[in-house]
Design an enzyme around this catalytic site. Structure first.
Site, PDB file in Angstrom:
ATOM      1  N   GLY A  55       5.173  81.708   9.315  1.00 39.11           N
ATOM      2  CA  GLY A  55       4.549  82.028   8.377  1.00 39.11           C
ATOM      3  C   GLY A  55       3.680  82.222   7.300  1.00 39.11           C
ATOM      4  O   GLY A  55       4.009  82.436   6.400  1.00 39.11           O
ATOM      5  N   SER A  74       6.622  83.906  22.138  1.00 42.13           N
ATOM      6  CA  SER A  74       7.060  84.683  22.086  1.00 42.13           C
ATOM      7  C   SER A  74       6.791  86.120  20.812  1.00 42.13           C
ATOM      8  O   SER A  74       5.863  85.798  20.771  1.00 42.13           O
ATOM      9  CB  SER A  74       8.643  84.187  20.896  1.00 42.13           C
ATOM     10  OG  SER A  74       8.375  84.098  19.773  1.00 42.13           O
ATOM     11  N   ARG A  75       7.779  86.948  21.248  1.00 37.46           N
ATOM     12  CA  ARG A  75       7.151  88.145  20.253  1.00 37.46           C
ATOM     13  C   ARG A  75       7.774  87.665  18.689  1.00 37.46           C
ATOM     14  O   ARG A  75       8.328  87.316  18.758  1.00 37.46           O
ATOM     15  CB  ARG A  75       7.831  89.105  20.912  1.00 37.46           C
ATOM     16  CG  ARG A  75       7.646  90.039  22.173  1.00 37.46           C
ATOM     17  CD  ARG A  75       7.919  91.162  22.197  1.00 37.46           C
ATOM     18  NE  ARG A  75       7.444  91.564  23.902  1.00 37.46           N
ATOM     19  CZ  ARG A  75       6.824  92.099  24.957  1.00 37.46           C
ATOM     20  NH1 ARG A  75       5.263  92.199  23.730  1.00 37.46           N
ATOM     21  NH2 ARG A  75       6.736  91.716  25.978  1.00 37.46           N
ATOM     22  N   THR A  82      10.467  87.317  12.950  1.00 35.67           N
ATOM     23  CA  THR A  82      10.684  87.328  11.089  1.00 35.67           C
ATOM     24  C   THR A  82       9.068  88.187  10.828  1.00 35.67           C
ATOM     25  O   THR A  82       8.822  88.301   9.998  1.00 35.67           O
ATOM     26  CB  THR A  82      10.989  86.968   9.929  1.00 35.67           C
ATOM     27  OG1 THR A  82      10.512  85.300  10.233  1.00 35.67           O
ATOM     28  CG2 THR A  82      13.089  86.265  11.234  1.00 35.67           C
ATOM     29  N   THR A 129       2.527  85.977  19.150  1.00 34.76           N
ATOM     30  CA  THR A 129       1.267  86.118  19.790  1.00 34.76           C
ATOM     31  C   THR A 129       1.482  86.099  20.469  1.00 34.76           C
ATOM     32  O   THR A 129       0.379  87.286  21.492  1.00 34.76           O
ATOM     33  CB  THR A 129       1.400  83.880  20.904  1.00 34.76           C
ATOM     34  OG1 THR A 129       0.683  83.389  18.881  1.00 34.76           O
ATOM     35  CG2 THR A 129      -0.176  84.184  21.365  1.00 34.76           C
ATOM     36  N   ASP A 149      16.468  82.422  10.205  1.00 34.33           N
ATOM     37  CA  ASP A 149      15.750  81.694  11.092  1.00 34.33           C
ATOM     38  C   ASP A 149      14.979  79.918  10.445  1.00 34.33           C
ATOM     39  O   ASP A 149      14.779  79.428  10.613  1.00 34.33           O
ATOM     40  CB  ASP A 149      14.005  81.827  10.991  1.00 34.33           C
ATOM     41  CG  ASP A 149      12.893  81.166  12.697  1.00 34.33           C
ATOM     42  OD1 ASP A 149      13.678  80.687  13.218  1.00 34.33           O
ATOM     43  OD2 ASP A 149      12.133  81.196  12.030  1.00 34.33           O
ATOM     44  N   SER A 168      14.898  76.220  19.837  1.00 31.68           N
ATOM     45  CA  SER A 168      14.099  77.441  20.404  1.00 31.68           C
ATOM     46  C   SER A 168      12.678  76.940  20.998  1.00 31.68           C
ATOM     47  O   SER A 168      11.874  77.129  22.115  1.00 31.68           O
ATOM     48  CB  SER A 168      13.944  78.765  19.761  1.00 31.68           C
ATOM     49  OG  SER A 168      12.688  79.341  19.940  1.00 31.68           O
ATOM     50  N   LYS A 173       7.018  79.857   5.069  1.00 29.33           N
ATOM     51  CA  LYS A 173       8.155  79.475   5.326  1.00 29.33           C
ATOM     52  C   LYS A 173       8.455  78.377   5.351  1.00 29.33           C
ATOM     53  O   LYS A 173      10.026  77.870   5.365  1.00 29.33           O
ATOM     54  CB  LYS A 173       8.221  79.647   7.096  1.00 29.33           C
ATOM     55  CG  LYS A 173       9.735  79.343   8.103  1.00 29.33           C
ATOM     56  CD  LYS A 173       9.627  79.251   9.750  1.00 29.33           C
ATOM     57  CE  LYS A 173       8.894  80.803   9.621  1.00 29.33           C
ATOM     58  NZ  LYS A 173       9.294  81.104  10.942  1.00 29.33           N
TER      59      LYS A 173
END
Length: 510
Positions: free
Chosen positions: A185, A211-212, A215, A220, A273, A281, A305
């Protein structure tokens, strides 16, 4: 008028496979002629779920029926993902049959209607998702049913455990094993590569899977992919960690919590999310990767976020409860989320910021450096490497001495070599319409601008921020510079920002 002569079907009911060249991301799709004998005899209809068998391999795919012209009646076309999953080759023939009944969908329907699910229900759903048995529409239904506060703590614990159980789990044979994650976020908050370099340089073990973007304009893994190879398997990941003490790899290339990457792929276009899904996750990946100590960074700000203290405390409690139930030592940090971090927003631009901090460059963004040092200090103390109150000085020493930069280079070399991130060919400054001071920066709108410019798909796209909160600005001064690889994306991002300004300027009080 004579009727066309159709090919005579083979007695074994097989179909000649053709690679159609359609990118359906990770969802397997099969295409068949409307007059195909298999379609007719099996009673297949468009969007049916079918099982495709080839040389001992099998996939579940969604059927699309095509008009005459694209395929012959004795052919089956495969999407790129289906072709790869079957390891198909030109000339191969496959058989297609009805997919087995998906019993776990009854549990998804129960969740849609507001019922609580137990651990066996989540085990069944997650196992089917990881095995590729769910089409995207069913995954979207499951994600939606779990969003909006519809999951309690016990359900989140059960979902987390099911996601871990669906894949491999690494045991490093020692402790502590450090990890760190930011809930997101906050554009440009790319502290993880710097923290990994500092912590690994201190002699701790930090096997970081990332992860890719879901949103955001960059995750990273997207940033690190501009610098080195990130799609390592578990064997290669182990080799890097045993050699250098740390790694920075893409979790989607591993078999650690494999359902998570499928869920993330569907979450991305939904822009969804939820807290429960976020916690499951994040923690399933940490647990599966063998972490014993995890630091969770939660930025809080009006356009982050997590927007309020109430939201922070709720998320903190949930993360801590789920971590405790899974035996994971956890520390949660509340950080400032009022504006982006660093200058770059987008994979390559954020990578340039990371390199500047690690190299000790004079132009390195101070805020990114200070956040990374603070997080590394907490992790050094949390893992017992530094005494309470001494982590900060140790983190500074490792960064300023060049030890962290040397370790980062070594990790990248072990993963496949370090390269300089590219720069976008198209750039356009966005100028201040009037003089004043920067009163507010909307993180979400700025992230949206970077995404419309092409990030993260176009790695060099995004934007470079030139101002911070409180800065004095003159009329005509650049607020940020758009970076794009295509003129259409550059114009699209500019039009959006003109209609939805992300940076608010106010005049100085008299």
């Amino acid at each position: 008028m004579s009727q066309p002569v159709l090919p005579t079907p083979r007695g074994d009911g097989s179909l000649l496979l053709r690679r159609i060249g359609i990118d359906t991301l990770q969802e397997s799709v099969v295409y068949m002629h409307a007059d195909c004998h298999v379609c007719r005899s099996e009673g297949f209809e468009a969007q049916a779920r079918v099982e495709v068998h080839l040389n001992g391999r099998a996939i579940i795919a969604t059927l699309n029926v095509v008009d005459p012209g694209l395929l012959a009646v004795d052919e089956a076309g495969l999407s790129n993902s289906a072709w790869r999953a079957l390891n198909a080759a030109a000339g191969d023939r496959a058989t297609v049959s009805h997919a087995p009944a998906l019993d776990s969908m009854s549990q998804v329907r129960a969740k849609i209607y507001g019922n609580r699910l137990d651990a066996p229900a989540f085990d069944a759903i997650v196992a089917d998702v990881a095995a590729g048995r769910y089409p995207d529409i069913h995954i979207a239904a499951f994600l939606s049913a779990c969003a909006g506060g519809r999951m309690n703590v016990q359900e989140t614990i059960a979902l987390t455990r099911a996601m871990v159980a669906a894949g491999e789990r690494i045991d490093w044979g020692r402790a502590p094993i450090a990890d760190k994650h930011c809930v997101g976020g906050l554009p440009g908050n790319r502290t993880t590569p710097i923290v990994v370099a500092i912590v690994a340089a201190a002699g701790l073990t930090m096997p970081k899977t990332s992860s890719r973007a879901i949103t955001s304009p960059a995750g990273t893994a997207d940033v690190m992919e501009t610098l080195t190879r990130v799609d390592l398997d578990v064997t290669a990941m182990r080799r890097v960690v045993e050699r250098e003490g740390g790694c920075l790899v893409w979790g989607g290339a591993l078999t650690l919590s494999p359902a998570d990457d499928v869920l993330i792929r569907v979450e991305r276009p939904l822009d969804l999310d939820s807290d429960a899904q976020l916690v499951a996750s994040v923690l399933s990946k940490k647990i599966a990767a063998g972490a014993t100590h995890a630091l969770i960074d939660i930025p809080v700000g009006p356009t982050a976020k997590v927007r309020s203290d109430e939201d922070f405390l709720r998320l903190q409690r949930l993360i801590e409860q789920v971590a405790d139930a899974n035996g994971l030592n956890l520390r949660v940090l509340r950080t400032h989320g009022g504006q982006p971090v660093g200058r770059g927003i987008g994979p390559a631009l954020e990578a340039h910021d990371v390199l500047a901090v690690l190299r000790g460059a004079a132009h390195a963004p101070v805020d990114l450096r200070m956040r990374a040092l603070a997080l590394a200090a907490h992790l050094l103390e949390f893992c017992g490497h530094s005494r309470p109150g001494q982590g900060q000085s140790e983190a500074w020493r490792l960064l300023d001495s060049g030890a962290a930069w040397a370790k980062f280079q070594a990790i990248c070399e072990a993963q496949g070599g370090l390269r300089e991130p590219a720069l976008a060919p198209l750039r356009e400054p966005v100028l201040a319409a009037s003089a004043g001071y920067v009163a507010a920066i909307d993180n979400r709108r700025l992230a949206r601008v970077a995404k419309l410019a092409g990030a993260p798909s176009a790695a060099a796209a995004g934007l470079e921020l030139h101002v911070r909160l409180g800065d004095d600005v003159e009329a005509g001064q650049p607020l940020f510079t758009l970076h794009a690889q295509a003129p259409g994306e550059l114009a699209y991002a500019r039009r959006y920002h003109d209609a939805h300004p992300a940076i608010a300027l106010e005049g100085h009080p008299a």
